[in-house]
Scaffold this motif. Sequence first.
Motif, PDB file in Angstrom:
ATOM      1  N   THR A   1      39.571  44.537  29.331  1.00  0.00           N
ATOM      2  CA  THR A   1      40.527  44.552  30.440  1.00  0.00           C
ATOM      3  C   THR A   1      41.904  44.846  29.856  1.00  0.00           C
ATOM      4  O   THR A   1      42.076  44.867  28.641  1.00  0.00           O
ATOM      5  CB  THR A   1      40.574  43.197  31.175  1.00  0.00           C
ATOM      6  OG1 THR A   1      41.185  42.224  30.326  1.00  0.00           O
ATOM      7  CG2 THR A   1      39.192  42.737  31.593  1.00  0.00           C
TER       8      THR A   1
ATOM      9  N   GLU B   1      32.781  42.756  37.259  1.00  0.00           N
ATOM     10  CA  GLU B   1      32.382  43.888  38.100  1.00  0.00           C
ATOM     11  C   GLU B   1      33.657  44.511  38.640  1.00  0.00           C
ATOM     12  O   GLU B   1      34.354  43.892  39.444  1.00  0.00           O
ATOM     13  CB  GLU B   1      31.480  43.439  39.245  1.00  0.00           C
ATOM     14  CG  GLU B   1      30.098  43.040  38.798  1.00  0.00           C
ATOM     15  CD  GLU B   1      29.191  42.698  39.970  1.00  0.00           C
ATOM     16  OE1 GLU B   1      29.609  42.817  41.142  1.00  0.00           O
ATOM     17  OE2 GLU B   1      28.044  42.300  39.701  1.00  0.00           O
ATOM     18  N   GLY B   2      33.948  45.714  38.203  1.00  0.00           N
ATOM     19  CA  GLY B   2      35.167  46.386  38.639  1.00  0.00           C
ATOM     20  C   GLY B   2      36.392  45.606  38.203  1.00  0.00           C
ATOM     21  O   GLY B   2      36.594  45.367  37.017  1.00  0.00           O
ATOM     22  N   GLN B   3      37.185  45.150  39.153  1.00  0.00           N
ATOM     23  CA  GLN B   3      38.394  44.379  38.869  1.00  0.00           C
ATOM     24  C   GLN B   3      38.208  42.889  39.130  1.00  0.00           C
ATOM     25  O   GLN B   3      39.172  42.145  39.212  1.00  0.00           O
ATOM     26  CB  GLN B   3      39.553  44.919  39.724  1.00  0.00           C
ATOM     27  CG  GLN B   3      39.958  46.321  39.350  1.00  0.00           C
ATOM     28  CD  GLN B   3      40.469  46.392  37.918  1.00  0.00           C
ATOM     29  OE1 GLN B   3      41.372  45.661  37.537  1.00  0.00           O
ATOM     30  NE2 GLN B   3      39.886  47.272  37.120  1.00  0.00           N
TER      31      GLN B   3
ATOM     32  N   THR C   1      40.539  37.922  40.113  1.00  0.00           N
ATOM     33  CA  THR C   1      40.760  39.334  39.819  1.00  0.00           C
ATOM     34  C   THR C   1      41.366  39.493  38.435  1.00  0.00           C
ATOM     35  O   THR C   1      42.047  38.594  37.928  1.00  0.00           O
ATOM     36  CB  THR C   1      41.683  39.991  40.865  1.00  0.00           C
ATOM     37  OG1 THR C   1      42.940  39.337  40.842  1.00  0.00           O
ATOM     38  CG2 THR C   1      41.073  39.927  42.248  1.00  0.00           C
TER      39      THR C   1
END
Length: 80
Positions: free
Chosen positions: A11, A37-39, A52
């Motif tokens: 990240t 998963e994603g953000q 998040t």
Amino acid sequence: MSTDAETSWHTGSGFVRKGMTVIDSNGAVLGVVDRVEGQEVLLAEPGHPFVTVSEIDGIDGDRILLAPRGDATFGLGAEP
């Protein structure tokens, strides 16, 4: 953006690993990382299903420290 057979994710704040402890800005433990998963950093513990990536203030060893926020949006997701 995962590595190490889906147990580590890069990240903007650094690497998030499965099993890391997520701590809010008041020092309370929200849970442990299950996956990214994603953000969203999905937690294995009940209570807060996810945080998040943008909420991460820093990573300290096996702990993810969340930034202080003026609202209670943990686990609610972003709105368009």
